[in-house]
Design a protein around this motif. Structure first.
Motif, PDB file in Angstrom:
ATOM      1  N   HIS A   1       0.958  -1.137   0.044  1.00 18.76           N
ATOM      2  CA  HIS A   1      -0.157   0.115  -0.103  1.00 18.76           C
ATOM      3  C   HIS A   1       0.805   1.209   0.022  1.00 18.76           C
ATOM      4  CE1 HIS A   1      -3.449  -2.371   2.075  1.00 18.76           C
ATOM      5  NE2 HIS A   1      -3.086  -3.051   0.811  1.00 18.76           N
ATOM      6  N   SER A   2       1.986   1.360   0.610  1.00 23.25           N
ATOM      7  CA  SER A   2       2.813   2.468   0.782  1.00 23.25           C
ATOM      8  C   SER A   2       3.578   2.685  -0.466  1.00 23.25           C
ATOM      9  CB  SER A   2       3.854   2.056   1.701  1.00 23.25           C
ATOM     10  OG  SER A   2       3.668   2.123   3.083  1.00 23.25           O
ATOM     11  N   ALA A   3       3.656   1.650  -1.281  1.00 24.12           N
ATOM     12  CA  ALA A   3       4.347   1.803  -2.693  1.00 24.12           C
ATOM     13  C   ALA A   3       3.326   2.458  -3.605  1.00 24.12           C
ATOM     14  CB  ALA A   3       4.729   0.279  -3.162  1.00 24.12           C
ATOM     15  N   LEU A   4       1.881   1.910  -3.259  1.00 23.02           N
ATOM     16  CA  LEU A   4       1.011   2.309  -4.309  1.00 23.02           C
ATOM     17  C   LEU A   4       0.853   3.853  -3.945  1.00 23.02           C
ATOM     18  CD1 LEU A   4      -1.539  -0.388  -4.657  1.00 23.02           C
ATOM     19  CD2 LEU A   4       0.305   0.226  -6.217  1.00 23.02           C
TER      20      LEU A   4
ATOM     21  N   LEU B   1       8.028   8.321 -16.045  1.00 22.17           N
ATOM     22  CA  LEU B   1       8.889   7.006 -16.432  1.00 22.17           C
ATOM     23  C   LEU B   1       9.794   6.411 -15.582  1.00 22.17           C
ATOM     24  CD1 LEU B   1       9.813   8.091 -20.375  1.00 22.17           C
ATOM     25  CD2 LEU B   1       8.142   6.249 -19.378  1.00 22.17           C
ATOM     26  N   VAL B   2      10.345   7.194 -14.944  1.00 24.94           N
ATOM     27  CA  VAL B   2      11.783   6.638 -14.205  1.00 24.94           C
ATOM     28  C   VAL B   2      10.997   6.414 -12.774  1.00 24.94           C
ATOM     29  CG1 VAL B   2      14.005   7.175 -13.193  1.00 24.94           C
ATOM     30  CG2 VAL B   2      13.398   7.444 -15.604  1.00 24.94           C
ATOM     31  N   TYR B   3      10.663   7.603 -11.982  1.00 27.76           N
ATOM     32  CA  TYR B   3      10.208   7.314 -10.674  1.00 27.76           C
ATOM     33  C   TYR B   3       8.916   6.452 -10.867  1.00 27.76           C
ATOM     34  CZ  TYR B   3      12.795  10.261  -7.649  1.00 27.76           C
ATOM     35  OH  TYR B   3      13.994  10.686  -6.821  1.00 27.76           O
ATOM     36  N   ALA B   4       7.768   6.835 -11.313  1.00 27.13           N
ATOM     37  CA  ALA B   4       6.416   6.190 -10.948  1.00 27.13           C
ATOM     38  C   ALA B   4       6.363   4.749 -11.700  1.00 27.13           C
ATOM     39  CB  ALA B   4       5.375   6.959 -11.413  1.00 27.13           C
ATOM     40  N   GLY B   5       7.339   4.661 -12.844  1.00 28.68           N
ATOM     41  CA  GLY B   5       7.261   3.306 -13.495  1.00 28.68           C
ATOM     42  C   GLY B   5       8.438   2.563 -12.984  1.00 28.68           C
ATOM     43  N   ALA B   6       9.712   3.037 -13.263  1.00 28.40           N
ATOM     44  CA  ALA B   6      10.872   1.897 -12.884  1.00 28.40           C
ATOM     45  C   ALA B   6      11.170   1.677 -11.531  1.00 28.40           C
ATOM     46  CB  ALA B   6      12.005   2.232 -13.814  1.00 28.40           C
ATOM     47  N   ILE B   7      11.239   2.962 -10.730  1.00 30.81           N
ATOM     48  CA  ILE B   7      11.603   2.808  -9.545  1.00 30.81           C
ATOM     49  C   ILE B   7      10.581   2.120  -8.523  1.00 30.81           C
ATOM     50  CG2 ILE B   7      12.431   3.963  -7.437  1.00 30.81           C
ATOM     51  CD1 ILE B   7      14.172   5.854  -8.959  1.00 30.81           C
ATOM     52  N   VAL B   8       9.335   2.591  -8.583  1.00 28.93           N
ATOM     53  CA  VAL B   8       8.485   1.809  -7.806  1.00 28.93           C
ATOM     54  C   VAL B   8       8.150   0.442  -8.073  1.00 28.93           C
ATOM     55  CG1 VAL B   8       6.064   2.363  -6.987  1.00 28.93           C
ATOM     56  CG2 VAL B   8       7.589   4.297  -7.288  1.00 28.93           C
ATOM     57  N   MET B   9       8.387   0.334  -9.468  1.00 29.52           N
ATOM     58  CA  MET B   9       8.290  -1.030  -9.975  1.00 29.52           C
ATOM     59  C   MET B   9       9.078  -1.988  -9.495  1.00 29.52           C
ATOM     60  SD  MET B   9       8.671  -3.830 -12.173  1.00 29.52           S
ATOM     61  CE  MET B   9       9.975  -3.143 -13.157  1.00 29.52           C
TER      62      MET B   9
ATOM     63  N   ALA C   1      17.808   6.431  -9.233  1.00 28.60           N
ATOM     64  CA  ALA C   1      17.551   4.957  -9.937  1.00 28.60           C
ATOM     65  C   ALA C   1      18.889   4.349  -9.591  1.00 28.60           C
ATOM     66  CB  ALA C   1      17.312   5.392 -11.434  1.00 28.60           C
ATOM     67  N   ALA C   2      20.074   4.776  -9.523  1.00 33.14           N
ATOM     68  CA  ALA C   2      21.285   3.953  -9.110  1.00 33.14           C
ATOM     69  C   ALA C   2      21.079   3.531  -7.774  1.00 33.14           C
ATOM     70  CB  ALA C   2      22.539   4.808  -9.226  1.00 33.14           C
ATOM     71  N   GLU C   3      20.660   4.422  -6.700  1.00 34.79           N
ATOM     72  CA  GLU C   3      20.298   3.916  -5.283  1.00 34.79           C
ATOM     73  C   GLU C   3      19.210   3.045  -5.311  1.00 34.79           C
ATOM     74  OE1 GLU C   3      18.532   7.316  -3.554  1.00 34.79           O
ATOM     75  OE2 GLU C   3      18.370   5.903  -1.733  1.00 34.79           O
ATOM     76  N   ALA C   4      18.380   3.099  -6.076  1.00 40.46           N
ATOM     77  CA  ALA C   4      17.250   2.164  -6.035  1.00 40.46           C
ATOM     78  C   ALA C   4      17.690   0.769  -6.399  1.00 40.46           C
ATOM     79  CB  ALA C   4      16.067   2.615  -6.784  1.00 40.46           C
ATOM     80  N   ALA C   5      18.491   0.587  -7.437  1.00 37.51           N
ATOM     81  CA  ALA C   5      19.104  -0.604  -7.765  1.00 37.51           C
ATOM     82  C   ALA C   5      19.860  -1.259  -6.745  1.00 37.51           C
ATOM     83  CB  ALA C   5      19.806  -0.492  -9.291  1.00 37.51           C
TER      84      ALA C   5
END
Lengths: 175, 104
Positions: free
Chosen positions: A35-38, A65-73, B74-78
């Motif tokens: 839930h926190s991630a969503l 793209l990067v935050y809401a897409g890649a990092i949270v994924m 992004a690097a930190e997340a990885a």
């Protein structure tokens, strides 16, 4: 016509600000990390809309793209990979240290707001006016590949190092 | 009555509020992944103030700084999430109170 645009700007700003604050409060109070991630995604999307209000389309796109897409994924993927049921069952304990830390953080916020109110942010204005920033992606690209080419290359090396580090860290040791 | 456009102070106050919520979350939550998400929240709020100054001082540098911050995040997340996976594999928990191997 001008006033309608300004009213819309205020409405969008206030709505997005309220939603993002609500989402971040829910982020730190929900017990289930999914839930926190969503709520983190919701917060990032609201902030992306605020970037659009500030004429920064490029950063808004990158944010989605990067935050809401890649990092949270990636975060959701790791949460699902780990078995966190034990953490869910344990209750949220409140220690004095946490209360003191939170009070200090709120004092810090009051200090920030005081600093904003006491002195209006001033500085020498540059050449990127609103008309020029409306072609934001072009302006950012020109600055990035001319004046800031070396930091750009360094960041690409940093990303490669991070990827290699992540692979090496999560590899099972052969023994 | 003529309504002025949203002044920069409002954006900066929003950025400060989001940063403070992130700090409180990072201090009070004990789940390492939630702490990590709070750190992302703080980075994001700093980005917001960079973009605000970039807009109201009419300079492109703030946008570029925000871009580099996103790349570093992004690097930190990885790397961070790889560390959490490794931590969970060796200690069966990611509660930051129970991970005190380096505590003196």
């Amino acid at each position: 016509m001008e006033t309608i645009g300004t009213i819309l700007q205020w409405l969008i700003f206030l709505g997005m600000a309220f939603t993002s604050i609500l989402a971040s409060v829910l982020l730190i109070t929900r017990k289930n990390p999914i839930h926190s991630a969503l709520f983190l995604i919701l917060n990032f999307l609201c902030v992306a809309v605020i970037y659009l209000l500030l004429y920064s389309q490029f950063i808004a796109i990158i944010q989605v793209l990067v935050y809401a897409g890649a990092i949270v994924m990636l975060i959701v993927f790791v949460i699902m990979l780990l078995d966190l049921e034990e953490e869910l069952r344990s209750r949220l304990k409140l220690f004095y240290s946490k209360v003191i830390g939170s009070v200090l953080a709120v004092l810090f916020l009051f200090g920030l707001i005081y600093g904003l109110v006491a002195t209006s942010p001033t500085g020498k204005t540059g050449s990127y006016t609103a008309e020029k920033m409306s072609a934001n992606v072009k302006a950012v690209g020109e600055a990035l590949f001319n004046q800031y080419l070396f930091p750009f290359e360094v960041v690409s090396i940093l990303l490669v190092v991070a990827i290699i580090g992540a692979v090496i860290l999560s590899k099972r040791k052969l023994s | 009555m003529i309504l002025p456009p949203v002044p920069p102070a409002f954006y900066l106050v929003l950025s400060g509020i989001l940063f403070t919520i992130g700090v409180i979350g990072a201090l009070t939550r004990r789940n390492a992944i939630v702490v990590f998400m709070c750190i992302e929240l703080m980075l994001n709020s700093v980005n917001l103030s960079f973009i605000t100054f970039s807009r109201f001082l009419q300079s492109i540098e703030g946008v570029l700084f925000a871009f580099f911050i996103i790349a570093v995040a992004a690097a930190e997340a990885a790397v961070g999430l790889a560390i959490f996976v490794m931590l969970y594999r060796s200690k069966e928990t990611i509660n930051v109170d129970e991970v005190n191997l380096l505590k003196w």
